[in-house]
Enzyme design. Sequence first.
Site, short mmCIF file in Angstrom:
data_model
loop_
_atom_site.label_atom_id
_atom_site.label_comp_id
_atom_site.label_asym_id
_atom_site.label_seq_id
_atom_site.Cartn_x
_atom_site.Cartn_y
_atom_site.Cartn_z
N GLU A 64 1.01 -3.87 -9.43
CA GLU A 64 0.58 -4.23 -8.07
C GLU A 64 -0.57 -5.22 -8.08
O GLU A 64 -0.58 -6.18 -7.31
CB GLU A 64 0.19 -2.99 -7.26
CG GLU A 64 1.36 -2.10 -6.90
CD GLU A 64 1.83 -1.22 -8.04
OE1 GLU A 64 1.13 -1.16 -9.07
OE2 GLU A 64 2.90 -0.60 -7.92
N HIS A 133 1.66 9.18 -1.23
CA HIS A 133 2.74 8.33 -0.71
C HIS A 133 2.85 8.44 0.81
O HIS A 133 3.92 8.17 1.37
CB HIS A 133 4.09 8.73 -1.30
CG HIS A 133 4.29 8.36 -2.74
ND1 HIS A 133 3.64 8.97 -3.76
CD2 HIS A 133 5.08 7.42 -3.31
CE1 HIS A 133 4.04 8.44 -4.92
NE2 HIS A 133 4.90 7.50 -4.68
#
Lengths: 332, 350
Positions: A64, A133
């Site tokens: 990322e 998440h």
Amino acid sequence: MDAAVRELSYAQAIQEAMAIAMEADENVILMGEDIGVYGGAFQVTGDLVHRFGEDRVMDTPISELGGAGVAVGAALTGLKPIFEFQFSDFATLAMEQIVNQAAKIRYMLGGEVSVPLVMRFPAGSGTGAAAQHSQSLEAWLAHVPGLKVVQPSTPYDVKGLLLAAIADPDPVMIFEHKLLYKMKGPVPEGSYTVPIGKAEIRRQGSHVTIVATAIMVHRALEAAIELAKDGIEAEVIDLRSLRPMDTGTIIESVKKTGKLICVYEGVKTLGIGAEISAAIAESEAFDYLDAPILRLGGAECPIPYNPDLEKTAVPQVDTILAAARSLLAGRL
Amino acid sequence: MTMQVTDGGRAQPTPVPVQADGGSNLPAIYQRLGRDALRDALKKMHLIRLFEEGAEKAYMRGLIHGTMHLSIGQEASAVGTCMPLSDADYITSTHRGHGHCIAKGADVGRMFAEFFGKETGYCHGRGGSMHIADVAKGNLGANGIVGGGIPIAVGAALSAKRRKTTQVVVSFFGDGANNEGAFHEALNMASVWKLPVVFVCENNRYGMSTSTERSTAVANVADRAVAYAMPGVIVDGNDFAAVAQASFDAVDRARRGEGPTLIESKTYRIRGHSRSDRNRYRTKEEIEEWRGRDPIVAFEKELLDLGLLTRDESEAVRAEAEREIEAAINFAAESPAPPLKDLTRFVYSN
Ligand SMILES: Cc1ncc(C[n+]2csc(CCOP(=O)(O)OP(=O)(O)O)c2C)c(N)n1
Ligand SMILES: [Mg+2]
């Protein structure tokens, strides 16, 4: 002029916006994890790889920070990347590039460059994916000058805001609530934009203003229907854009209703609700308030796994109903 | 014949080669482990497989919320790696962590309870599959963040070293994680500070849909060990003996204070990445080929061939695992859910 209007899901509307932009400008590219043959974790990119090829729909490694940095560099030098985070939670791994680089490069370089970058963040709870998440981190990014942050709540808006974001010369962060992906709504064919920085009144009302974001807009509208049965007319404002924030629309509404409830999924304190409340406290609407401002936000804890705890952790229709009823009790 | 139970890696290898019942020479690692430990390992592998299958069924019946990542096909890697570890040793695990948890000694009842979101679960229903941990047994937890556990393992190893214990830390992660910055930063620090940590990359060929060929510049993840001046070891992750041997070597080295090792355990996940995988990035033939290399079948056959296990015993081991799983699911189903008023419990210590 009248473009045909079809029912599309929120995810399809995003995909269509990306396809339109990619057809129109070959410098628009998509980057992200598993956005190619897999179609994206939420099937947003779907089959775009077959249409535009792997060079323009690029699967990145699970990197990322590096991936976001590559997107920033590409944006600086002529491309228009749309970078998909698999979950908004993983923005935390890329904060350096988003906050220190993308947001500040133009300013630090005295306006000599710009970073036409779009980042997409699947966000929010309700899927049982637990603490890492399910977060709503939009207020984090909205705290950074140099970024624009939007939270579309309908298929129509997500397409229009995404096209506006792609056309925007500065970095725009789009938070997409995961529970909205399958929601359907009318979407015109072809290109159109929804302005960044403009709230939308979803329902007119005179008794209380409810400002909501993302999935909370739908919960607030549902609550408003119930409230109407008790003779309470709620005005529901879809904030849509956190930075810049359309405080004008909220101020006007509060001047009319005298009451304000803010509903958002991020942690209640130090977030969107605080900002809206402060904007009202600092404005002429302050004098019109005839009840305390209420904030309904996420609980002061990570999102739990157990489904009942998970629901309890963020505002639901009942939470909004109860808050509005208690706020209005004896004040109508 | 004399057999010893593993005691956390502190035991020396048995000096005199032990003969199997059949009279053939046993692999050195089997001599070291002994018959009881090998049967226990087989049982754990069955437990993992049955746990995953049970979880899958429960998910399909709507008893489990969210998603889950099954490790069917990777049982030898989890169990073999944990063989040299005692409860005092630590592991950090991944989103695909059910096998690691069982290999490190977890109770499957409390695991199922966690999956069902129950108060009796390992995380009191707050964590679920992706955050399963068993601190008493040294499992510091699965992780929802790819690569998230690797630096934490290095920190645990730093702590073990400073506290002058003989604890070793094993950090499990996938091939996908080796492209995260955290992996590179963590390996470097572990090597610079010579910490007692073993990095175990379970290379199942894909990070979600992306093959290592498409994501990773080197042919083997173990090749990256060179950059951090530590041994890089490649093992067949479906071969229990090979995995256990590599793990003993690395753990022994770490206990001797010689620093970290990177083990690449080459394996395969038979199921999709998670519940939403449509398997578009790989072929049926590839999956079938790997099904033919089932690590449990291979291990069981090896034990039978070596005379370390009889048919009856193998049946009994499996039956015992089945009973445990059934009891575990019942325990989980009957357990109470956490009370809603406890939503913000556990955020702070007091
Ligand atoms: C930082 C971060 N990025 C992306 C993800 C989404 N994700 C979860 S597992 C996974 C694939 C991981 O692959 P690998 O490390 O090889 O482990 P495997 O699933 O194969 O066991 C991805 C992309 C995540 N959880 N965390
Ligand atoms: Mg993998």
